[in-house]
Structures are given as structure tokens and as C-alpha cells.
Design a protein around this motif. Structure first.
Motif, PDB file in Angstrom:
ATOM      1  N   GLN A 183       0.702  -1.355  -0.033  1.00  0.00           N
ATOM      2  CA  GLN A 183       0.169  -0.176  -0.063  1.00  0.00           C
ATOM      3  C   GLN A 183       0.634   1.221   0.083  1.00  0.00           C
ATOM      4  O   GLN A 183       0.522   2.295  -0.684  1.00  0.00           O
ATOM      5  CB  GLN A 183      -0.863  -0.100   1.090  1.00  0.00           C
ATOM      6  CG  GLN A 183      -1.913   1.284   1.267  1.00  0.00           C
ATOM      7  CD  GLN A 183      -2.945   1.219  -0.075  1.00  0.00           C
ATOM      8  OE1 GLN A 183      -3.441  -0.176  -0.525  1.00  0.00           O
ATOM      9  NE2 GLN A 183      -3.368   2.384  -0.643  1.00  0.00           N
ATOM     10  N   LYS A 185       3.880   1.381  -1.122  1.00  0.00           N
ATOM     11  CA  LYS A 185       4.704   1.672  -2.545  1.00  0.00           C
ATOM     12  C   LYS A 185       3.444   2.100  -3.384  1.00  0.00           C
ATOM     13  O   LYS A 185       3.914   3.029  -4.157  1.00  0.00           O
ATOM     14  CB  LYS A 185       5.040   0.204  -2.922  1.00  0.00           C
ATOM     15  CG  LYS A 185       6.233  -0.342  -2.272  1.00  0.00           C
ATOM     16  CD  LYS A 185       6.816  -1.694  -2.784  1.00  0.00           C
ATOM     17  CE  LYS A 185       8.081  -2.024  -2.021  1.00  0.00           C
ATOM     18  NZ  LYS A 185       8.591  -3.510  -2.675  1.00  0.00           N
ATOM     19  N   ALA A 186       2.305   1.558  -3.175  1.00  0.00           N
ATOM     20  CA  ALA A 186       1.283   1.996  -4.245  1.00  0.00           C
ATOM     21  C   ALA A 186       0.977   3.367  -3.905  1.00  0.00           C
ATOM     22  O   ALA A 186       0.665   4.348  -4.995  1.00  0.00           O
ATOM     23  CB  ALA A 186       0.130   1.110  -4.100  1.00  0.00           C
ATOM     24  N   GLU A 189       3.745   5.333  -5.296  1.00  0.00           N
ATOM     25  CA  GLU A 189       3.686   5.476  -6.908  1.00  0.00           C
ATOM     26  C   GLU A 189       2.618   6.226  -7.273  1.00  0.00           C
ATOM     27  O   GLU A 189       2.832   7.013  -8.359  1.00  0.00           O
ATOM     28  CB  GLU A 189       3.584   4.065  -7.401  1.00  0.00           C
ATOM     29  CG  GLU A 189       4.755   3.296  -7.295  1.00  0.00           C
ATOM     30  CD  GLU A 189       4.577   1.805  -7.677  1.00  0.00           C
ATOM     31  OE1 GLU A 189       3.314   1.464  -8.140  1.00  0.00           O
ATOM     32  OE2 GLU A 189       5.590   0.806  -7.683  1.00  0.00           O
TER      33      GLU A 189
END
Length: 395
Positions: A183, A185-186, A189
């Protein structure tokens, strides 16, 4: 027809009372086609061959002693062969509506038996194995009942003790950690993509604003040009008029310069040249007069000297001719002076300067000497000889 009966595609018609029957059954089985049923002597009943479903919810105890509640579903039907139809007809023909309940109880017993020999981990991980073992364990009983099992699936396993939850806790924590990492990283990103999208959006808005400003500027410039078209045309026409007037003024100035050159400068140059020529002529004339006067004076002095010499000689020798010549010589200066006065008043052009003046004076003197010589030749000598010829003095 009234005595003709036809079973449905998913039904089997059982005709009892017929003399023609199979060896092991006391009734005739008809599927897929119709048959006559004689009244009073025969009786026809229908057995459903449709698919049935039995739901199972059973409390089971595993090999580890952990109590689980298992929900399963069993899909079955009466077999299509005559033996299965006959077995099912004997057992369920009058109680077809209870077939699901009865079959469910049988499968529930086999499910408890199978679950009791397995661990919780095996049950969770190998549900298909549990289903296959339940079906295999009940195969003999189902065959006697004339039942064919199409599928048996375990839908849910409930653990009242929390064993499954505790068993799954480490994995859940790891999964949760991985989920949080994923999450994060998401989110990272997503933030980066949002930033990129915002940057692209800002760049697009900037380009759009620049293009819009450019279009607006072009539009305003076009409007300004259109608004200034009339004044520009008038100014251009005025500029052309001014240019024509300037060219005309230049031509008039050039014409005035030419007129000045022709009417003033050239005549002034001619007058200056004339004055300069007159001054030079006057200078040359004055010099000529001075040179003529000097030469005349020298000639007169020389003539007087010669006359005096001749007079002395004639007086000494008693030569009368010489006395007459002396008179001529005495008058020679007056002749030369008269000639000089005549030349000074004359409009003469001297080409070779002083030499020319000397030549003119020499000519006058030569004329006087020629006259003297003529007088001498015309006068006889005292002794009757030849006339005495006086040689002119070379100057």
C-alpha cells in the motif's frame, strides 16, 4: 390417447401389473418413449431423474480434537440405468420430496468420519481431498440407493475456538505487512504519478495558456492592423506624397544647381578667365612697353654714339655725305620713339614674351638702319668713288 402415457425427458415411468417384466424387478421401466397402460390391470407411476441438491451443515471434530463446523453442498440424481432406477423407486418413490434430506444425512455421517481423520491444516489446504474421500466413502451406499453423485463441495469451515485465526495470524500479519508495504509503495507510486500527472497538467495548462496568449496576441494584432489599416494607408499615401515632393525638390535643386552652373559659375569662371587674361595681357603689354622703351633708349644711345663717331670722322675727313647721314642718324631716335609710341598705343598680341618684344624693337631699328643705308647709297663719295655703306651695328 387416454391409455397412452409418455414420461418427461427427466422422468422414468414405472408400470406395475404387467406380465412382461425384467427378471429382478416386478415392474416395467419406460424412459424416453411412451407406452400403453391398461386400466385396472396396470398402474403407472413417475420417478424424477432431475438433478437434486442437498446442503450439509455438520459439527465435526478433527484429529487434533478441534471442533469445526463444516458447510458443504452435494449435487446428485437418480441413475439413468434400470438398476439405479429400480433401487431408487423402491426406496424413494413414495417419498421423493425427502430424498435431499435423507441423502444429506448420509453424506453428513461420511463427512464427520473423514474430517475426524484429518488435521485442520489438511482440511483447509486439501478441501478437494476431503470431498473426494466423502464421495468415495459413500459410493457403496449411494449405489444401493440408486443415487449418482455429480459433485460434493465444501463451502465453508467455521472454527469456534479461534484455532484457524491463530493459525492464520502469522500469515495474516505477514500479509498485512506486505499489504502495508504494497500500500505504501502503491501510495508512493500514486503520489509520483499524481505529481507527474500534476506536472503534465501544469505543463499542458502552461502550453495551453501560451498558445491561448499567442492566439489572443495574434487576434489583437490582427484587430489592431485592421483598425490601423486606414491610418496606415493614409500615412503611406502621405509618405509617398512626401517622397514625390522630396524627389521633386531634389530635381528642382539639381536644376537650380545646373542653372547656377550655367548662368553664374561658368560665366563667373569665364569672366575670371577674361580678367586674368586681360591682366596677363596688360602685364605683358607693360613689360613689352618697358622693354621697348629700354631697347629704344639703348638703340638711340647706340645710334647717337654711332652718329657722334661718324660725325667726328666726317668732320675729320671733310666728308659731307657723312654729315648728311649724321642728320639722318640724329633724326633716327625721333623715328624710333615715334614708332615706339605707335606700338604702345596699338593692340598687339605678343606670343613669345620678351623675345617677341625684342624682335619688334629690332625690326624698328632695322628699318631705321635700312633708311640710313638707303641715304648713304644715294649720296656720292667725295672722291667720286663708290657710296659709303655703313654697316649696321649688331646688337
Amino acid at each position: 390417447m387416454f391409455f397412452w402415457h409418455v414420461p418427461a425427458p427427466n422422468e422414468a415411468m414405472l408400470i406395475s401389473g404387467s406380465k412382461r417384466r425384467a427378471e429382478e424387478t416386478q415392474f416395467r421401466i419406460v424412459t424416453g418413449h411412451g407406452s400403453f397402460v391398461l386400466p385396472v390391470k396396470q398402474k403407472a407411476r413417475m420417478l424424477s431423474l432431475a438433478l437434486r441438491e442437498a446442503e450439509i451443515a455438520e459439527d465435526c471434530v478433527t484429529q487434533q480434537g478441534i471442533r469445526l463446523k463444516v458447510w458443504a453442498v452435494c449435487v446428485f440424481k437418480v441413475g439413468d440405468d434400470a438398476v439405479s432406477i429400480a433401487n431408487a423407486a423402491r426406496r424413494f418413490l413414495s417419498e421423493q420430496q425427502r430424498m435431499e434430506e435423507l441423502v444429506g444425512r448420509i453424506f453428513a455421517g461420511h463427512l464427520r468420519s473423514i474430517v475426524g481423520g484429518l488435521t485442520v491444516e489438511q482440511i483447509i489446504r486439501e478441501r478437494s481431498r476431503v470431498s473426494q474421500e466423502v464421495v468415495a466413502g459413500s459410493h457403496g451406499e449411494m449405489e444401493k440407493l440408486g443415487i449418482v453423485v455429480d459433485a460434493l463441495q465444501i463451502q465453508e469451515i467455521e472454527d469456534a475456538t479461534g484455532y484457524i485465526d491463530n493459525l492464520a495470524a502469522p500469515h495474516a500479519a505477514a500479509v498485512a505487512s506486505q499489504a502495508r508495504i504494497a500500500q505504501a509503495k502503491a501510495d508512493q507510486e500514486a503520489a509520483q504519478r499524481e505529481q507527474q500527472a500534476a506536472a503534465l497538467k501544469a505543463e499542458y495548462e502552461r502550453d495551453t495558456a501560451i498558445k491561448r496568449a499567442g492566439f489572443t496576441a495574434q487576434t489583437e494584432q490582427s484587430n489592431a492592423r485592421a483598425a490601423q489599416a486606414g491610418p496606415l494607408a493614409q500615412a503611406k499615401a502621405s509618405q509617398e506624397v512626401i517622397e514625390e515632393q522630396t524627389a521633386l525638390a531634389q530635381r528642382q535643386a539639381a536644376l537650380a544647381a545646373q542653372r547656377l552652373e550655367a548662368e553664374v559659375r561658368r560665366p563667373a569662371d569665364a569672366e575670371a578667365y577674361r580678367q586674368r587674361a586681360l591682366a596677363e595681357a596688360g602685364r605683358d603689354r607693360a613689360k613689352f612697353e618697358a622693354d621697348g622703351t629700354a631697347y629704344t633708349e639703348r638703340a638711340i644711345a647706340q645710334a647717337q654714339a654711332d652718329a657722334n663717331t661718324a660725325r667726328a670722322a666726317s668732320l675729320r675727313d671733310g666728308n659731307q655725305e657723312l654729315i648728311a647721314a649724321n642728320r639722318v642718324v640724329e633724326n633716327l631716335p625721333a623715328l624710333a620713339e615715334a614708332a615706339a609710341r605707335g606700338m604702345s598705343g596699338a593692340d598687339l598680341t605678343v606670343l613669345n614674351g620678351t623675345d617677341g618684344i625684342n624682335q619688334v624693337a629690332a625690326g624698328v631699328v632695322a628699318q631705321g638702319l635700312a633708311i640710313l643705308d638707303t641715304v648713304r647709297r644715294s649720296t656720292p663719295s667725295p672722291a667720286g668713288g663708290k657710296p659709303v655703306r655703313a654697316e649696321p651695328e649688331q646688337t
